[in-house]
Structures are given as structure tokens and as C-alpha cells.
Design a protein around this motif. Structure first.
Motif, short mmCIF file in Angstrom:
data_model
loop_
_atom_site.label_atom_id
_atom_site.label_comp_id
_atom_site.label_asym_id
_atom_site.label_seq_id
_atom_site.Cartn_x
_atom_site.Cartn_y
_atom_site.Cartn_z
N LYS A 194 -2.90 6.14 11.59
CA LYS A 194 -3.97 6.83 10.84
C LYS A 194 -5.08 7.26 11.78
O LYS A 194 -5.59 8.38 11.68
N VAL A 195 -5.48 6.38 12.69
CA VAL A 195 -6.53 6.70 13.66
C VAL A 195 -6.08 7.87 14.53
O VAL A 195 -6.84 8.83 14.75
N ALA A 196 -4.85 7.84 15.00
CA ALA A 196 -4.32 8.90 15.86
C ALA A 196 -4.25 10.24 15.11
O ALA A 196 -4.61 11.28 15.66
N ALA A 197 -3.80 10.20 13.87
CA ALA A 197 -3.70 11.43 13.08
C ALA A 197 -5.09 12.05 12.91
O ALA A 197 -5.25 13.27 13.04
N LYS A 198 -6.06 11.22 12.62
CA LYS A 198 -7.43 11.72 12.44
C LYS A 198 -7.96 12.32 13.75
O LYS A 198 -8.54 13.40 13.75
N GLU A 199 -7.72 11.63 14.87
CA GLU A 199 -8.17 12.14 16.17
C GLU A 199 -7.46 13.44 16.55
O GLU A 199 -8.01 14.26 17.27
N ASP A 235 -5.52 14.96 6.65
CA ASP A 235 -4.78 14.88 5.39
C ASP A 235 -3.60 13.92 5.46
O ASP A 235 -3.14 13.43 4.44
N VAL A 236 -3.12 13.63 6.65
CA VAL A 236 -1.95 12.79 6.84
C VAL A 236 -2.24 11.32 6.52
O VAL A 236 -1.38 10.60 6.04
N SER A 237 -3.46 10.88 6.72
CA SER A 237 -3.77 9.45 6.57
C SER A 237 -3.49 8.94 5.16
O SER A 237 -3.17 7.77 4.98
N GLY A 238 -3.53 9.80 4.16
CA GLY A 238 -3.25 9.38 2.79
C GLY A 238 -1.79 9.07 2.51
O GLY A 238 -1.48 8.39 1.55
N ILE A 239 -0.90 9.56 3.36
CA ILE A 239 0.53 9.32 3.14
C ILE A 239 1.08 8.21 4.02
O ILE A 239 2.20 7.77 3.82
N ILE A 240 0.30 7.77 4.99
CA ILE A 240 0.76 6.72 5.90
C ILE A 240 0.54 5.38 5.24
O ILE A 240 -0.58 4.94 5.05
N ASP A 241 1.66 4.74 4.87
CA ASP A 241 1.58 3.47 4.17
C ASP A 241 2.89 2.71 4.36
O ASP A 241 3.96 3.32 4.36
N GLY A 242 2.80 1.42 4.51
CA GLY A 242 4.01 0.61 4.62
C GLY A 242 4.73 0.79 5.94
O GLY A 242 4.18 1.28 6.91
N MET A 243 5.99 0.39 5.94
CA MET A 243 6.81 0.49 7.14
C MET A 243 7.29 1.92 7.30
O MET A 243 8.08 2.41 6.50
N MET A 244 6.77 2.61 8.32
CA MET A 244 7.10 4.01 8.50
C MET A 244 7.55 4.30 9.92
O MET A 244 7.07 3.71 10.86
N GLY A 245 8.46 5.24 10.01
CA GLY A 245 8.85 5.79 11.29
C GLY A 245 8.47 7.26 11.29
O GLY A 245 8.37 7.88 10.22
N THR A 292 25.57 10.16 6.05
CA THR A 292 26.61 9.28 6.60
C THR A 292 26.19 7.82 6.68
O THR A 292 26.99 6.98 7.06
N ASN A 293 24.93 7.52 6.33
CA ASN A 293 24.44 6.15 6.49
C ASN A 293 23.68 5.64 5.28
O ASN A 293 22.70 4.90 5.41
N ASN A 294 24.11 6.05 4.09
CA ASN A 294 23.52 5.52 2.86
C ASN A 294 22.03 5.85 2.71
O ASN A 294 21.27 5.07 2.17
N GLY A 295 21.61 6.99 3.23
CA GLY A 295 20.26 7.50 3.01
C GLY A 295 19.18 6.91 3.90
O GLY A 295 19.32 5.83 4.43
N ILE A 296 18.15 7.67 4.07
CA ILE A 296 16.90 7.23 4.68
C ILE A 296 15.82 8.03 3.97
O ILE A 296 15.80 9.26 4.05
N PRO A 297 14.95 7.38 3.23
CA PRO A 297 13.92 8.12 2.51
C PRO A 297 12.94 8.82 3.45
O PRO A 297 12.38 8.19 4.34
N VAL A 298 12.77 10.11 3.26
CA VAL A 298 11.76 10.87 3.99
C VAL A 298 10.58 11.01 3.05
O VAL A 298 10.70 11.53 1.95
N ILE A 299 9.45 10.51 3.49
CA ILE A 299 8.26 10.51 2.65
C ILE A 299 7.61 11.89 2.66
O ILE A 299 7.26 12.43 1.63
N THR A 300 7.46 12.46 3.83
CA THR A 300 6.93 13.81 3.92
C THR A 300 7.26 14.41 5.28
O THR A 300 7.51 13.69 6.24
#
Length: 121
Positions: A59-64, A69-79, A100-108
Motif C-alpha cells: 500500500k505504501v509503495a502504491a501510494k508513492e 486508488d490501488v490501496s483499497g483493493i490490497i487486502d489479505g494474502m496477495m500476489g 490447468t491448476n484448479n483456478g487462481i482468483p484474480v482480484i483486479t
């Protein structure tokens, strides 16, 4: 005692955001270590860098980097899948991996300068 590595991690993240044409945020919480390694390899083959970082530092890096706007979506375990190339490359690689690997949720996915939200790729 403050961790002296944190400012370095933030600065590296700022540079990744600034040098990227797109970033995709994923929820990797259901991936095993082996699957996470497979994901990194698949993305790396497409010139996409996959990074897992602490949400507060991200979140700090995104703001810098000017992505407030990105800081509102950064939550939990994210890659984060970063690319400096074609903005659709991470989406294609993540979609192929998910099929091929049972999904990986893309948040945004964010094309730098514009945000686009999706539940899943």
C-alpha cells in the motif's frame, strides 16, 4: 525495533509499479508451495514477474508510485504479477495457469493509468 529492509522493499515495489504497464493482484492463499513455484515459472516465461509482499508495504509503495486508488483493493494474502510488456500478457498467463491448476482468483488487473476489476480470470 524497525526492520531496515522495509524501506528497501518499498522502494523496489515503487520501481516495479513505475516500470510496469500492468499489474494483476491475485489471491494465492489456496496455492501449495509447489503450485506457487509453477505459477512463478509460467509467468517468468512470459516476462511477467510474480511477487508476494506484505500488504502494508505494498500500500505504501502504491501510494508513492502515484497509484492511490490501488490501496483499497490490497487486502489479505496477495500476489502481484507485474509486466513491463504487453498489458494483457499477465492475464493470458494467469488464465492458462488457472485452467490447468484448479483456478487462481484474480482480484483486479490494473493497466497503469486505469483500473479494471474482475472476480476471476
Amino acid at each position: 525495533m524497525p526492520d531496515p529492509r522495509k524501506p528497501v522493499i518499498v522502494q523496489e515495489s515503487v520501481e516495479r509499479f513505475k516500470n510496469s504497464t500492468a499489474v494483476f493482484f491475485t489471491d494465492f492463499s489456496g496455492l501449495s508451495a509447489a503450485k506457487a513455484t509453477d505459477l512463478r515459472a509460467a509467468l517468468r516465461a512470459g516476462n511477467v514477474q510474480y511477487v508476494v509482499a506484505k500488504k502494508t508495504l505494498t500500500k505504501v509503495a502504491a501510494k508513492e508510485a502515484g497509484l492511490d486508488d490501488v490501496s483499497g483493493i490490497i487486502d489479505g494474502m496477495m500476489g502481484m504479477a507485474y509486466t513491463a510488456g504487453e498489458p494483457s500478457d499477465p492475464a493470458k498467463k494467469l488464465t492458462k495457469f488457472a485452467k490447468t491448476n484448479n483456478g487462481i482468483p484474480v482480484i483486479t488487473g490494473i493497466k497503469i493509468g486505469r483500473a479494471s476489476c474482475r472476480e476471476r480470470v
